[in-house]
Enzyme design. Structure first.
Site, PDB file in Angstrom:
ATOM      1  CD  GLU A 274       0.139  43.019  30.500  1.00  0.00           C
ATOM      2  OE1 GLU A 274       1.132  42.315  30.226  1.00  0.00           O
ATOM      3  OE2 GLU A 274      -1.018  42.750  30.120  1.00  0.00           O
TER       4      GLU A 274
ATOM      5  CE  LYS B 153       6.833  26.385  30.666  1.00  0.00           C
ATOM      6  NZ  LYS B 153       6.472  26.236  32.002  1.00  0.00           N
TER       7      LYS B 153
ATOM      8  CD  GLU C 177      -3.619  36.703  21.592  1.00  0.00           C
ATOM      9  OE1 GLU C 177      -3.575  37.845  22.114  1.00  0.00           O
ATOM     10  OE2 GLU C 177      -4.056  36.500  20.450  1.00  0.00           O
TER      11      GLU C 177
ATOM     12  CB  CYS D   8      -3.846  39.818  28.586  1.00  0.00           C
ATOM     13  SG  CYS D   8      -4.963  38.551  28.044  1.00  0.00           S
TER      14      CYS D   8
HETATM   15  P1  NDP Z   1       6.296  34.634  30.967  1.00  0.00           P
HETATM   16  O1  NDP Z   1       6.034  35.202  29.638  1.00  0.00           O
HETATM   17  O2  NDP Z   1       7.696  34.518  31.394  1.00  0.00           O
HETATM   18  O3  NDP Z   1       5.669  33.162  31.059  1.00  0.00           O
HETATM   19  C1  NDP Z   1       4.649  32.654  30.227  1.00  0.00           C
HETATM   20  C2  NDP Z   1       4.962  31.210  29.872  1.00  0.00           C
HETATM   21  O4  NDP Z   1       6.173  31.155  29.116  1.00  0.00           O
HETATM   22  C3  NDP Z   1       5.200  30.326  31.090  1.00  0.00           C
HETATM   23  O5  NDP Z   1       4.730  29.033  30.857  1.00  0.00           O
HETATM   24  C4  NDP Z   1       6.710  30.341  31.187  1.00  0.00           C
HETATM   25  O6  NDP Z   1       7.231  29.272  31.928  1.00  0.00           O
HETATM   26  C5  NDP Z   1       7.098  30.261  29.724  1.00  0.00           C
HETATM   27  N1  NDP Z   1       8.462  30.678  29.446  1.00  0.00           N
HETATM   28  C6  NDP Z   1       9.262  31.488  30.172  1.00  0.00           C
HETATM   29  N2  NDP Z   1      10.459  31.632  29.571  1.00  0.00           N
HETATM   30  C7  NDP Z   1      10.430  30.892  28.440  1.00  0.00           C
HETATM   31  C8  NDP Z   1      11.361  30.626  27.400  1.00  0.00           C
HETATM   32  N3  NDP Z   1      12.576  31.176  27.393  1.00  0.00           N
HETATM   33  N4  NDP Z   1      10.996  29.813  26.385  1.00  0.00           N
HETATM   34  C9  NDP Z   1       9.770  29.270  26.363  1.00  0.00           C
HETATM   35  N5  NDP Z   1       8.849  29.462  27.337  1.00  0.00           N
HETATM   36  C10 NDP Z   1       9.160  30.272  28.349  1.00  0.00           C
HETATM   37  O7  NDP Z   1       5.464  35.426  32.023  1.00  0.00           O
HETATM   38  P2  NDP Z   1       5.548  35.378  33.626  1.00  0.00           P
HETATM   39  O8  NDP Z   1       4.726  34.272  34.117  1.00  0.00           O
HETATM   40  O9  NDP Z   1       6.973  35.397  34.092  1.00  0.00           O
HETATM   41  O10 NDP Z   1       4.865  36.752  33.984  1.00  0.00           O
HETATM   42  C11 NDP Z   1       5.608  37.949  33.818  1.00  0.00           C
HETATM   43  C12 NDP Z   1       4.726  39.045  33.281  1.00  0.00           C
HETATM   44  O11 NDP Z   1       4.156  38.649  32.049  1.00  0.00           O
HETATM   45  C13 NDP Z   1       3.532  39.397  34.141  1.00  0.00           C
HETATM   46  O12 NDP Z   1       3.860  40.229  35.174  1.00  0.00           O
HETATM   47  C14 NDP Z   1       2.640  40.034  33.110  1.00  0.00           C
HETATM   48  O13 NDP Z   1       3.024  41.363  32.912  1.00  0.00           O
HETATM   49  C15 NDP Z   1       2.895  39.239  31.861  1.00  0.00           C
HETATM   50  N6  NDP Z   1       1.896  38.188  31.627  1.00  0.00           N
HETATM   51  C16 NDP Z   1       0.996  38.374  30.651  1.00  0.00           C
HETATM   52  C17 NDP Z   1       0.025  37.433  30.438  1.00  0.00           C
HETATM   53  C18 NDP Z   1      -0.990  37.605  29.381  1.00  0.00           C
HETATM   54  O14 NDP Z   1      -2.024  36.965  29.405  1.00  0.00           O
HETATM   55  N7  NDP Z   1      -0.749  38.419  28.410  1.00  0.00           N
HETATM   56  C19 NDP Z   1      -0.087  36.228  31.248  1.00  0.00           C
HETATM   57  C20 NDP Z   1       0.945  36.103  32.237  1.00  0.00           C
HETATM   58  C21 NDP Z   1       1.884  37.063  32.397  1.00  0.00           C
HETATM   59  P3  NDP Z   1       7.486  29.409  33.503  1.00  0.00           P
HETATM   60  O15 NDP Z   1       6.209  29.683  34.158  1.00  0.00           O
HETATM   61  O16 NDP Z   1       7.987  28.069  33.855  1.00  0.00           O
HETATM   62  O17 NDP Z   1       8.480  30.512  33.635  1.00  0.00           O
END
Ligand code: NDP
Length: 480
Positions: free
Chosen positions: A379, A172, A247, A281
């Site tokens: 972050e 996903k 992660e 990250c």
């Molecule tokens: P999320 O953690 O919400 O999203 C990451 C993944 O998890 C996406 O595929 C998302 O789907 C999915 N997801 C969201 N909610 C659920 C759930 N309840 N159960 C299972 N899967 C879920 O991050 P965001 O994209 O909203 O980004 C928000 C913040 O996260 C950023 O501003 C940043 O600070 C951090 N981030 C950190 C990353 C890293 O590499 N460590 C990468 C990206 C973000 P969907 O996209 O459909 O919501």
């Protein structure tokens, strides 16, 4: 407008509805509409993976090598075209995007080889006459939940080891960037993956992601994303008895000591803090600088920041692309405002005008900060770095470790003694000496400590710790 479907049990299927994939450099450019899977469709994908696992888990290593090797070759042959798609959907520069696609190809090649290298152990028993074998087996159905900041590399470094070790996958991708994963899954299917071995379910985290995490038919979840979502997933995985790997970001320190080569330090910090628009990250978001070099360092950083070209990701002269979307842009700006309100001084950080409608933000450097300020605790995930002035190495190390995160940490110094001490005592999964905190190899472990990561490391040979389970067999002679 092109409609992109989900891939379930070897067939392309429509979703309940669809979502547009919009170019953050030019919001009038819609890459396509991507199907959103329902919870029922996600269950079907899980069921087809479960069914395919019966034969795929027993497939010959040569079959898995051939599949992954072919996928790697196709990705590498198409890296310019796929890189352009990636730059369009995520907003990193064309050079960064093509580089990321190349990395995905290399990852598939690496794990093709790993399919052949799953050895075991034969150990003499402590009991007379017995022999002990330790072997590895695939886990089963793996749910992969990926973020938006590396649209092809992160899915690749989860899908490739999962398949190499004989698991079946339901992936996903983040709703913001489904295009690169869609192409990747098509490449895997066309390379001959049997039906059900790889399934793609696009859509909302709250629907598709949650269904994967709650399903009793999913054996493990590998997740990359935010801390909040990661912790919620962890709780559900524990409740359903799944193996999981998380992660979740960082607040990565880069220490710059008085004896550092100034040019090396500035380049490492510009790259680590601002390239890929700071949306990594492993980005260097806390620059911890000793007082003897502090003012020269800040001045040189600001001069270098003035020279950075911010703009459309597809323009070959662009060095910093747009922020991924309006929500993330708002988050970046709120953190900059908060840093000012808490006493910091900001250089840069304004919106950048552009010929196209996009989310362009100039990199921001916040000086006069203290470790307790929000900007040094949370972050941001944008082109925003802060500077913390310290008196000496010992204080620098203490400040570096004063964080709930522990992903990557760097030091710029000419002192072998300080570099060696830092390497041993900094609380991070990855340490960089005189080079940026971001930018890693694909054949060695990736991951962190404390709030950054949970579970076995990703990438390299260490990936097998997550994607396989160990079986210990005792054999007595005579009856066998
Ligand atoms: P999320 O953690 O919400 O999203 C990451 C993944 O998890 C996406 O595929 C998302 O789907 C999915 N997801 C969201 N909610 C659920 C759930 N309840 N159960 C299972 N899967 C879920 O991050 P965001 O994209 O909203 O980004 C928000 C913040 O996260 C950023 O501003 C940043 O600070 C951090 N981030 C950190 C990353 C890293 O590499 N460590 C990468 C990206 C973000 P969907 O996209 O459909 O919501």
């Amino acid at each position: 407008m092109t409609q992109f479907k989900n891939f379930i049990g070897g067939k392309w299927v429509d979703g309940n509805d669809s979502a547009p994939n919009v170019n953050p450099s030019d919001t009038s450019d819609v890459i396509g509409h991507f199907a959103r899977a329902s919870a029922d469709q996600t269950q079907k994908a899980i069921a087809s993976a479960r069914s395919a696992f019966r034969t795929w888990s027993l497939s010959a290593p040569q079959q898995r090598f051939d599949l992954l090797d072919q996928v790697g070759s196709t990705i590498l042959a198409r890296k310019n075209e796929l890189g352009k798609l990636l730059a369009r959907e995520e907003g990193k520069t064309l050079a960064e995007a093509v580089g990321e696609v190349g990395r995905a190809g290399q990852i598939f090649k690496f794990f093709a080889g790993e399919a052949l290298r799953v050895g075991g152990e034969i150990v003499p028993s402590v009991r007379p006459g017995l022999t002990v074998e330790v072997t590895r087996e695939p886990l089963g159905v793996i749910g992969l939940i990926t973020p938006w900041n590396f649209p092809i590399a992160i899915p690749a470094w989860k899908i490739a080891p999962a398949l190499a070790y004989g698991n079946c996958v339901v992936v996903k991708p983040a709703e913001l960037v489904p295009g690169s994963v869609w192409e990747l899954v098509k490449i895997i299917a066309e390379a001959g993956a049997p039906a059900g071995v790889i399934n793609l379910v696009m859509g909302k985290g709250s629907v598709v992601g949650e269904t994967l995490v709650k399903s009793a038919d999913v054996d493990a979840i590998s997740f990359t994303g935010s801390v909040g979502t990661g912790q919620a997933i962890a709780a559900q995985c524990v409740a359903t008895g799944k193996k999981f790997q998380l992660e979740m970001g960082g607040k990565n320190p880069m220490v710059v000591l008085d004896d550092a080569d100034l040019d090396v330090a500035v380049e490492a910090c510009i790259n680590g803090a601002f390239y890929s628009t700071g949306q990594r990250c492993t980005a260097s978001s806390r620059l911890i600088v000793t007082s003897g070099i502090h003012d020269r360092f800040v001045e040189a950083m600001q001069a270098r920041m003035r020279s950075l070209k911010i703009g459309n990701a597809l323009d070959e002269s662009t060095q910093i692309g747009p922020v991924v979307d309006a929500k993330q842009l708002g988050q970046d700006e709120r953190y900059i405002e908060l840093a000012c309100a808490e006493g910091g001084s900001v250089f840069g950080g304004g919106r950048v005008p552009s010929a196209t409608e996009g989310f362009f933000l100039a990199p921001a450097l916040v000086t006069n900060t203290t470790p307790a300020m929000t900007i040094n605790r949370e972050e941001v995930f944008g082109p925003v770095a802060s500077v913390i002035r310290v008196t000496d190495y010992n204080e620098a190390l203490a400040v570096a470790n004063d964080s709930p995160f522990g992903l990557s940490a760097g030091i710029c110094t000419a002192s072998l003694a300080h570099a060696s001490h830092f390497k041993r005592h900094v609380q991070a999964g990855m340490v960089m000496v005189n080079t940026a905190t971001a930018g890693v190899d694909y054949h060695v472990p990736f991951g962190g400590r404390k709030g950054s990561s949970y579970g076995p490391r990703e990438q390299g040979t260490h990936a097998r710790e997550f994607y396989t389970t160990v079986k210990t067999t005792y054999i007595a002679p005579g009856n066998v």
